[in-house]
Each structure stands twice: as structure tokens, then as C-alpha cells.
Design a protein around this motif. Structure first.
Motif, mmCIF file in Angstrom:
data_model
loop_
_atom_site.group_PDB
_atom_site.id
_atom_site.type_symbol
_atom_site.label_atom_id
_atom_site.label_comp_id
_atom_site.label_asym_id
_atom_site.label_seq_id
_atom_site.Cartn_x
_atom_site.Cartn_y
_atom_site.Cartn_z
ATOM 1 N N HIS A 1 -48.973 -13.714 22.071
ATOM 2 C CA HIS A 1 -48.090 -13.496 23.226
ATOM 3 C C HIS A 1 -48.991 -13.276 24.446
ATOM 4 N N GLU B 1 -49.589 -10.033 26.747
ATOM 5 C CA GLU B 1 -49.739 -8.718 26.118
ATOM 6 C C GLU B 1 -51.197 -8.291 26.330
ATOM 7 N N HIS C 1 -51.408 -7.315 19.510
ATOM 8 C CA HIS C 1 -50.268 -7.480 20.418
ATOM 9 C C HIS C 1 -50.186 -6.271 21.343
ATOM 10 N N ALA C 2 -49.159 -6.298 22.209
ATOM 11 C CA ALA C 2 -48.832 -5.113 23.005
ATOM 12 C C ALA C 2 -47.319 -5.001 23.091
HETATM 13 ZN ZN LIG Z 1 -46.488 -9.591 20.760
#
Ligand SMILES: [Zn+2]
Length: 414
Positions: free
Chosen positions: A185, A188, A287-288
């Protein structure tokens, strides 16, 4: 009497700088002596509404130009956001070189005073553009411990870069392979700083880092979705695909970013008949998340085969989390999530179902780690890139501890 007449500031989106806003709908209007600036979020790739979930609209970053150097006041309102979290935005008065948090904000509204500059950049959180990434990559060049390769190319033909790090003086036989990929993503952004910190630590002077590079091969894909970064997308690639969930049917995927990761993982794992000589034993999927806590993991329920993972894998996850918590006060202060993992759409599912369960590979500890955008290391001070670079160092220490522990941990009956 002539009307007070000067040019209004303009809203710009610059290529490759991880910028995104709806330029058609965003506006700048006079408001007394100030400017009313409406920044309207757009969908990834400017897709029309209804194609992606509305809550994918989580990234905005723009430049406001044509400011009068003698000073301006911008009353900024963020509109059409797909998130509600009160994230303190950031500003740069030097073209994106340095950033500071905008301390005062009310929901999605805040005031920006400028002076001595003709442009200001505003973003939801610290941006990470292609230029910044390439400058950072250049800092790893020429180090004999780093081998850079390209595991594939994105939809728009950008390289998907892998840094493989180990001590070249120690032969590979018996080395534990660690695989980390970051920012599937693309906005992120805590993940990029975590990767920078990890690499700084690995190539630094600590005895633990040197030990880890003697014992392990660390394969790192620091930017798994470069097109997404170039376009300022929050979650998707240049075709609007959420690459993260391609793992629900990984062998059918034709999405180049997913194929690149999968093929590189397959190459390292080998086949049941001919397993790779240094198969992956640790996989971190970075991720974030929008969360009020600090960095956390997604652990898996142990209800395999109905859902979740086998106990042997969860035991490894718990060990990993324990090692990280011991090294990281930042992580220790957070609560981890437990996923039922019933929809097997993440990379962890492929590692579990394809490799850990049937064997002959040793069980793989594969887990998602999430950074967050607000909580910092001390009370009331929002996180910074340096907080996440330090978190990358702490991740390195914990990887060292895990790899040192692993020989007994993976054969618990011995
Ligand atoms: Zn993510």
C-alpha cells in the motif's frame, strides 16, 4: 480606488513526488486578508467514485504556489477524506526537503501562515517520493554487503528493487533467510522510514548487526508498489489494483507487482522435491494503519485448518513479538490485533498453506507489522520519520535475537 488585486495562490501536483489531490474540485478563494483553501481528496489514479471503496481515499499531498513572500494566511480544509482519524498534517517550506507537523488543527481544518517563501507543501503525513527513495537507495551503493537487484517491473515499468544483505565473508550454507517487503500500500509511509532505519542498522557498527549478517540473508523490498508512490495513491497500483489481496489466488494473479513478489519468494523456497538452499524462515509484511496506538502486529488465531494458522506457526509469531517488544519500547506500548485469517488473501496465507504446513520447509514466521501515523515515542508528541527509523533499528535487533533463538525454537521437541 483600485481594487486590492493580486494573484491567488495555486494548488499544484508535481510528478513523482507522491502528490495527490482532486485538482478540478479543490479551490482557493479570498477570505478577508486570508485564503480559504479547500483541498478535495481524490481516488487513487483519479478514478471515478464507486470503483474503489471510499475509505481508500486516505492520502493527500499538494504544493500551494504563487504565495507572496511577505506572508500569507491559508485557512485549509480537507474535504472528501475517506478517514476520520485526527491526524496532524505536515508542512514543508523548502520544497519537500524538511517537514514539520502542523500542531494546531481542528478535525480536517487548520491554518497555515507562510513568510519568506513562494510555495508550501502540505501533506497528511510525511511524504516519500521517488526522488527521496532513489537518493536513499544510492547510499547503499558500493557496500559489499548489499546486492541490489530488480525482481520485476511495475505496470508502468518502474523497477521493483530488492536489497539482499549478508556478510559475504561467511558462506551461505546454513544462513537463515529473512524476507521483508514494504508498502504494498504505497502511501503507508511509516514503512519506508522503518526500512531506512533497518538498513542503517544492518550496515552500521553494532555487534548485533554484524552477527545477524553472519547468520542470515536479509532480503528487503523497500518499495513494493513504486507506481503507487509516483501517482500518490494510498492503496493501489497504476491500474487501481489493491495488490495486497492478490494473495487470495496468488498463482492466478497477473498483476506485475504481485507476480514479482511471488516469483522471488518461490525462487527462494524452491519446490518440495528441491527446496531452496536458504529458504525464507521469517517474512515481515510492512504496512501502516489508522490507529491511536503505536506500531503493532496482526497475529493469527490458531484454528487451523478451519482458519488462522497452526499452533507451531503462532508459537513462532509470539516469540517474534516477544523479541521485538524486548527491544522496542515503542512496540511494547501497543496492543497487537488477532486476525481470524479466514479469508486467506495475504502473503502470510501463501507462506502458511503452501510451505509451512505441507513441508518439507521449516515453519515460516510470516506476519504483518503495522506502523501508525500519530502516536510518537513520548506522550503528546506525534511520531516522526526518525521515530520509525529507530523502530527499524529495533526491528533489526529483534531479528538478530530471533535468528539466534531459532535453531532451538523451530525444533521444540529436541
Ligand atoms: Zn496496508
Amino acid at each position: 480606488m483600485p481594487a486590492l488585486c493580486f494573484a491567488a495562490p495555486v494548488i499544484r501536483v508535481l510528478p513523482e513526488e507522491q502528490m495527490r489531490i482532486n485538482l478540478t474540485e479543490s479551490t482557493v478563494q479570498p477570505e478577508g486578508k486570508a485564503w480559504d483553501v479547500r483541498l478535495v481528496l481524490s481516488n487513487d489514479n483519479d478514478l471515478p467514485d464507486g470503483i474503489l471503496p471510499n475509505d481508500f481515499r486516505r492520502w493527500w499531498h499538494v504544493e500551494i504556489g504563487e504565495l507572496r513572500p511577505e506572508g500569507e494566511t491559508l485557512n485549509v480544509h480537507i474535504e472528501n477524506a475517506g478517514y476520520r482519524a485526527g491526524i496532524t498534517p505536515v508542512r514543508s517550506d523548502d520544497g519537500g526537503t524538511s517537514w514539520t507537523r502542523i500542531a494546531e488543527h481542528s478535525g480536517h481544518s487548520f491554518i497555515v501562515h507562510t513568510k519568506g517563501t513562494t510555495s508550501v507543501r502540505l501533506a497528511k503525513w510525511y511524504p516519500y517520493g521517488m526522488g527521496q527513495f532513489n537518493s536513499w537507495l544510492a547510499t547503499t551503493e558500493g557496500d559489499p554487503r548489499v546486492t541490489r537487484s530488480t525482481i520485476g517491473r511495475s505496470v508502468e515499468d518502474r523497477p521493483i528493487v530488492l536489497l539482499s544483505m549478508t556478510d559475504p565473508a561467511v558462506p551461505p550454507s546454513g544462513k537463515t533467510r529473512i524476507w521483508i517487503h514494504s508498502a504494498v500500500h504505497p502511501a503507508e509511509n511509516t514503512t519506508y522510514f522503518q526500512c531506512e532505519g533497518l538498513v542503517r542498522w544492518l550496515l552500521g557498527d553494532s555487534a548485533e548487526a554484524k552477527e545477524l549478517l553472519r547468520l542470515a540473508i536479509v532480503d528487503l523490498v523497500p518499495m513494493a508498489n513504486p507506481d503507487g508512490v509516483a501517482h500518490g495513491n494510498y492503496r493501489t497500483n497504476a491500474k487501481g489494483v489493491n495488490v495486497e489481496v492478490e494473495w487470495k489466488a496468488p498463482y492466478d494473479s497477473a498483476v506485475p507487482e504481485a507476480v514479482a513478489l511471488r516469483s522471488a519468494i518461490e525462487e527462494r523456497m524452491g519446490t518440495a522435491q528441491a527446496p531452496g538452499s536458504n529458504p525464507i524462515e521469517v517474512l515481515l509484511n510492512l504496512h501502516a494503519a489508522h490507529s491511536s496506538g503505536g506500531p503493532f502486529h496482526i497475529l493469527h488465531e490458531t484454528a487451523w485448518p478451519e482458519r488462522g494458522v497452526a499452533q507451531v506457526v503462532r508459537t513462532l509469531e509470539d516469540q517474534w513479538v516477544g523479541f521485538l517488544n524486548a527491544r522496542s519500547p515503542f512496540a511494547r506500548a501497543s496492543r497487537n490485533d488477532i486476525s481470524s485469517f479466514s479469508i486467506r488473501q495475504y502473503v502470510e496465507a501463501m507462506m502458511h498453506d503452501r510451505y509451512s504446513i505441507p513441508g518439507p520447509w521449516k515453519p515460516v514466521m510470516a506476519i504483518t507489522m503495522e506502523g501508525t501515523y500519530q502516536k510518537g515515542r513520548s506522550a503528546g508528541v506525534p511520531c516522526t520519520p526518525d521515530d520509525y527509523r529507530l523502530f527499524g533499528e529495533e526491528t533489526g535487533f529483534a531479528l538478530r535475537d530471533y535468528v539466534v533463538w531459532l535453531p532451538e525454537g523451530r525444533d521444540p521437541e529436541n
